[in-house]
Design an enzyme around this catalytic site. Structure first.
Site, mmCIF file in Angstrom:
data_model
loop_
_atom_site.group_PDB
_atom_site.id
_atom_site.type_symbol
_atom_site.label_atom_id
_atom_site.label_comp_id
_atom_site.label_asym_id
_atom_site.label_seq_id
_atom_site.Cartn_x
_atom_site.Cartn_y
_atom_site.Cartn_z
ATOM 1 N N LYS A 72 48.311 1.210 -68.691
ATOM 2 C CA LYS A 72 46.956 1.253 -69.246
ATOM 3 C C LYS A 72 46.676 -0.111 -69.870
ATOM 4 O O LYS A 72 47.329 -0.503 -70.843
ATOM 5 C CB LYS A 72 46.837 2.369 -70.293
ATOM 6 N N LYS A 92 45.308 2.489 -65.148
ATOM 7 C CA LYS A 92 43.969 2.521 -65.743
ATOM 8 C C LYS A 92 43.640 1.136 -66.290
ATOM 9 O O LYS A 92 44.459 0.583 -67.041
ATOM 10 C CB LYS A 92 43.937 3.567 -66.865
#
Length: 341
Positions: free
Chosen positions: A221, A273
């Site tokens: 992320k 992400k």
């Protein structure tokens, strides 16, 4: 600034790689066999759940998206489920004053938005795969993803220098994950990016006879500008500092190391992400762990860019969305989390 204290290696000592949690639901079974096509099993729809049961609040920075109160979820889900929706990812949104505190207590309150939504969805849509995001930023009054270790000031500066306590943070995160599993989550998905949280979550689930619940880790992320609309939707903008000391630097190669760490701790599914700007990471992850279902999150900023580009006449929205999703699948993602589901 925000400092992150890393640790958590001790939670790797009892890692037992269990295969059953990754295929104990018909949707997760399908994730193992998906190739490059875009189909219903490969898409996950994120939902912002308000702490006011009657709410339907528009999200201005995400046209067409809303915060939904639990009592109004059928208004959203009935038509989508009838068209074949199979998976949702739930985020809480605290709209009422006084409900945010330093521990993020409303994350796992029985009357909190995620737990009440899980209970309702389990009863009303039993076949729907329920994925619960696990984090603290929406629920803490400071907007950060963990528990602070200390509060200091640097040489008289008014800007606080705070350190996230990794061990206290993962203890809190693992307890929230456990509560969501007990409330009916089919998958728990920690997004906090603390070290060691996957191993501790797996241990907590085993201790409570819930080892069949798989963990989808937000493994890579990145500290991206693309999260702006999400922070509007979830009211999770940090009140000071930023998250660059615990989310990954966009120009780094640490994503693969983070994925290796989470797999070593027992992650059942891994996630990248954002998606569109990190297709190289998605591809590398698919090569690193070809037998582990890989998710990619087309985040709020990507959603809004596509929408506004189409609104400005730059392209047809459906055509552009499908191209973006196909590129994510072609890079190697088995699962796509997208507001365009």
């Amino acid at each position: 600034g925000i400092n992150a204290e890393y640790g958590g290696a001790k939670y790797m000592k009892r890692v037992i790689k269990r295969l059953h949690p990754t295929f104990n639901h018909k949707v997760t079974r399908a994730w193992h066999g998906l190739k490059h096509k875009i189909d219903k099993q490969s898409l996950v729809f994120p939902i912002f759940v308000s702490d006011v049961k009657s709410d339907k609040n528009p999200i201005n920075s995400m046209p067409g998206q809303f915060q939904w109160g639990v009592d109004r979820l059928p208004e959203l889900l009935d038509p989508l489920v009838s068209k074949g929706l199979q998976s949702v990812l739930l985020f809480g949104a605290i709209t009422q004053q006084g409900r945010k505190d330093i521990q993020g207590s409303w994350a796992d309150q029985i009357e909190g938005p995620v737990i009440t939504a899980l209970t309702k969805l389990k009863k009303s849509y039993p076949e729907l795969l329920r994925i619960a995001d696990v984090c603290l930023c929406q629920y803490t009054h400071h907007g950060h993803c963990g528990v602070f270790k200390d509060h200091n000031h640097d040489h008289g500066s008014e800007q606080p220098i705070v350190t996230l306590d990794n061990e206290k943070s993962i203890d809190r995160i693992s307890n929230i994950a456990l509560r969501y599993a007990q409330a009916g989550a089919d998958v728990v998905a920690p997004s906090d990016m603390m070290d060691g949280r996957i191993g501790l979550i797996k241990e907590r689930l085993r201790e409570h006879n819930l080892s069949e619940i798989p963990v989808m880790s937000y493994s890579a992320k990145y500290a991206s500008a693309m999260y702006g609309p999400f922070r509007d939707a979830a009211f999770s903008t940090p009140k000071f500092g930023d998250r660059r000391c615990y989310q990954l630097p966009p120009d780094s190669k640490l994503g693969i190391e983070a994925i290796k760490r989470d797999l070593a701790e027992g992650a059942d599914f891994i996630m990248i992400k954002p998606a569109g700007g990190y297709l190289d990471v998605i591809h590398a992850a698919s090569q690193l762990a070809p037998n582990i279902p890989l998710a990619a999150y087309q985040v709020s900023g990507e959603y809004s860019m596509l929408w506004h580009g189409a609104k400005a006449g730059c392209y047809d929205l459906r055509t552009a969305v499908m191209e973006s999703l196909i590129s994510i699948r072609r890079a190697g993602a088995d699962i796509i989390i997208t507001y365009y589901t």
